[in-house]
Design a protein around this motif. Structure first.
Motif, PDB file in Angstrom:
ATOM      1  N   THR A 123     -55.487  43.696   2.342  1.00 52.21           N
ATOM      2  CA  THR A 123     -55.992  42.828   3.398  1.00 52.21           C
ATOM      3  C   THR A 123     -57.420  42.405   3.107  1.00 52.21           C
ATOM      4  OG1 THR A 123     -54.591  43.823   5.083  1.00 52.21           O
ATOM      5  CG2 THR A 123     -56.598  42.709   5.830  1.00 52.21           C
TER       6      THR A 123
ATOM      7  N   ARG B  24     -42.582  32.703   5.746  1.00 54.68           N
ATOM      8  CA  ARG B  24     -43.248  32.084   4.606  1.00 54.68           C
ATOM      9  C   ARG B  24     -42.249  31.308   3.761  1.00 54.68           C
ATOM     10  NH1 ARG B  24     -44.916  36.997   1.147  1.00 54.68           N
ATOM     11  NH2 ARG B  24     -42.709  37.463   1.170  1.00 54.68           N
ATOM     12  N   TYR B  62     -51.354  28.791   2.608  1.00 51.98           N
ATOM     13  CA  TYR B  62     -52.095  29.917   2.051  1.00 51.98           C
ATOM     14  C   TYR B  62     -51.465  30.306   0.722  1.00 51.98           C
ATOM     15  CZ  TYR B  62     -48.205  32.636   3.920  1.00 51.98           C
ATOM     16  OH  TYR B  62     -46.954  33.117   4.196  1.00 51.98           O
ATOM     17  N   GLN B  73     -46.621  28.186   6.354  1.00 51.77           N
ATOM     18  CA  GLN B  73     -46.084  28.878   7.506  1.00 51.77           C
ATOM     19  C   GLN B  73     -46.216  27.982   8.726  1.00 51.77           C
ATOM     20  OE1 GLN B  73     -48.389  31.180   9.888  1.00 51.77           O
ATOM     21  NE2 GLN B  73     -46.604  30.928  11.216  1.00 51.77           N
ATOM     22  N   CYS B  81     -53.406  28.602  16.715  1.00 46.71           N
ATOM     23  CA  CYS B  81     -53.427  29.511  15.570  1.00 46.71           C
ATOM     24  C   CYS B  81     -54.786  29.641  14.898  1.00 46.71           C
ATOM     25  CB  CYS B  81     -52.395  29.088  14.528  1.00 46.71           C
ATOM     26  SG  CYS B  81     -50.743  29.696  14.918  1.00 46.71           S
ATOM     27  N   HIS B  86     -53.742  36.666  12.291  1.00 35.10           N
ATOM     28  CA  HIS B  86     -52.337  36.854  11.992  1.00 35.10           C
ATOM     29  C   HIS B  86     -52.142  38.061  11.094  1.00 35.10           C
ATOM     30  CE1 HIS B  86     -52.857  32.582  12.962  1.00 35.10           C
ATOM     31  NE2 HIS B  86     -51.667  32.677  13.509  1.00 35.10           N
ATOM     32  N   ARG B  88     -49.295  39.466   8.318  1.00 31.85           N
ATOM     33  CA  ARG B  88     -48.122  39.031   7.570  1.00 31.85           C
ATOM     34  C   ARG B  88     -47.513  40.192   6.795  1.00 31.85           C
ATOM     35  NH1 ARG B  88     -50.205  35.167   4.870  1.00 31.85           N
ATOM     36  NH2 ARG B  88     -50.585  36.315   2.975  1.00 31.85           N
ATOM     37  N   VAL B  95     -44.604  36.487   9.955  1.00 23.26           N
ATOM     38  CA  VAL B  95     -45.960  36.396  10.475  1.00 23.26           C
ATOM     39  C   VAL B  95     -45.993  36.784  11.947  1.00 23.26           C
ATOM     40  CG1 VAL B  95     -47.858  34.840  11.007  1.00 23.26           C
ATOM     41  CG2 VAL B  95     -46.656  34.627   8.845  1.00 23.26           C
ATOM     42  N   HIS B  97     -48.405  36.926  15.393  1.00 28.22           N
ATOM     43  CA  HIS B  97     -49.632  36.395  15.994  1.00 28.22           C
ATOM     44  C   HIS B  97     -50.281  37.501  16.820  1.00 28.22           C
ATOM     45  CE1 HIS B  97     -48.327  32.205  15.050  1.00 28.22           C
ATOM     46  NE2 HIS B  97     -47.158  32.822  15.038  1.00 28.22           N
ATOM     47  N   THR B 123     -58.049  34.300   8.339  1.00 25.78           N
ATOM     48  CA  THR B 123     -57.835  35.698   7.991  1.00 25.78           C
ATOM     49  C   THR B 123     -56.389  36.097   8.241  1.00 25.78           C
ATOM     50  OG1 THR B 123     -60.109  36.335   8.472  1.00 25.78           O
ATOM     51  CG2 THR B 123     -58.442  38.067   8.557  1.00 25.78           C
ATOM     52  N   VAL B 124     -55.828  36.760   7.282  1.00 25.92           N
ATOM     53  CA  VAL B 124     -54.469  37.255   7.424  1.00 25.92           C
ATOM     54  C   VAL B 124     -54.430  38.727   7.033  1.00 25.92           C
ATOM     55  CG1 VAL B 124     -52.086  37.037   6.692  1.00 25.92           C
ATOM     56  CG2 VAL B 124     -53.495  34.999   6.920  1.00 25.92           C
TER      57      VAL B 124
END
Lengths: 135, 135
Positions: A123, B24, B62, B73, B81, B86, B88, B95, B97, B123-124
């Motif tokens: 991450t 995805r 992404y 996505q 969003c 998120h 993943r 994904v 939320h 940021t994921v």
DNA sequence: TTGCGTGCAAAGGTTTTGCATGGCA
DNA sequence: TGCCATGCAAAACCTTTGCACGCAA
């Protein structure tokens, strides 16, 4: 167990990594830097060494939305990087190593509410660092 | 102000997005899915439409470490969003939320201790979801 | 009719791979 | 000497772009 040789090209690559610790770079960055310094090494050598270093855990590979090449990031204290999160400035590429404590509570909530297990090593929090915000 | 046409290829792409919300997929996934369904549309049409949908905020683009193509996505509630984070699943691509509340405290600490401003939309958080952990 | 969207073809960039050669141990 | 790493060339991908044509409005 496979033997590993120390070679001049590989040493040049590792030297580049150490000079660019905690910053983002691509395979092409390394190629340009080393080849402009007089030596001549091939793309495939770069890729094969980077792949090996990633497998050995010395190097982190990731991709960024607006860069069409893979990015790499090296740290001196790489050994613990799979245990804590990182924050990366989307402008300069600088990587910050975050203390675990800060995120522990949040990750517990995410675990209990969503049943989602965070992988700290993979991450990367994206945002803007101190210096770049002032610009 | 530019006029926008509704065309058959574009409709087919949007239909694919809606059928694959919160998951995805790559440009190739769309191409294969649509072209195996009888229609024939070109790569460039896919790319141009995806780019447009990203600009319009309908779609998130992404890149993932181990996939050498860009990932996309789509969400029905795409409008918000950019305001929340998120998570993943790195295995299935699903994904989630995340509510802002969960991460507010942590992001304040990161802000005060490191001077780092988080970009929620980009940021994921990476990890493993409920279903994939059980496997 | 107007001009946007599409298809086609070509090109640019990154990354991978096979094979022969060179160099470390 | 044995075997790993490199260099070279070719190929596989993904993605972008120019141009002419078709089609929606």
């Amino acid at each position: 167990m496979k033997a590993e040789y120390k070679t001049k090209p590989r040493n040049a690559i590792i030297e580049y990594l150490k000079e660019h610790a905690d910053t983002r770079f691509t395979a092409r960055d390394i190629l340009n830097a080393i080849n402009s310094g007089g030596e001549e090494l091939d793309r495939s050598t770069i890729y094969r060494n980077l792949e090996r270093l990633c497998k050995e855990g010395e190097l982190v590979k990731y991709k960024e939305r607006d860069i069409n090449a893979a990015c790499y990031q090296y740290s001196e204290n790489h050994g613990s990087c799979h245990k804590h999160m990182h924050a990366r400035c989307m402008q300069c590429g600088k990587v910050i190593h975050l203390e675990n404590e800060i995120l522990r509570e949040a990750s517990q909530k995410i675990q209990s509410e969503y049943g989602f297990d965070i992988d700290y090593g993979k991450t990367v929090i994206v945002g803007t660092c101190n210096k770049c915000r002032e610009k």
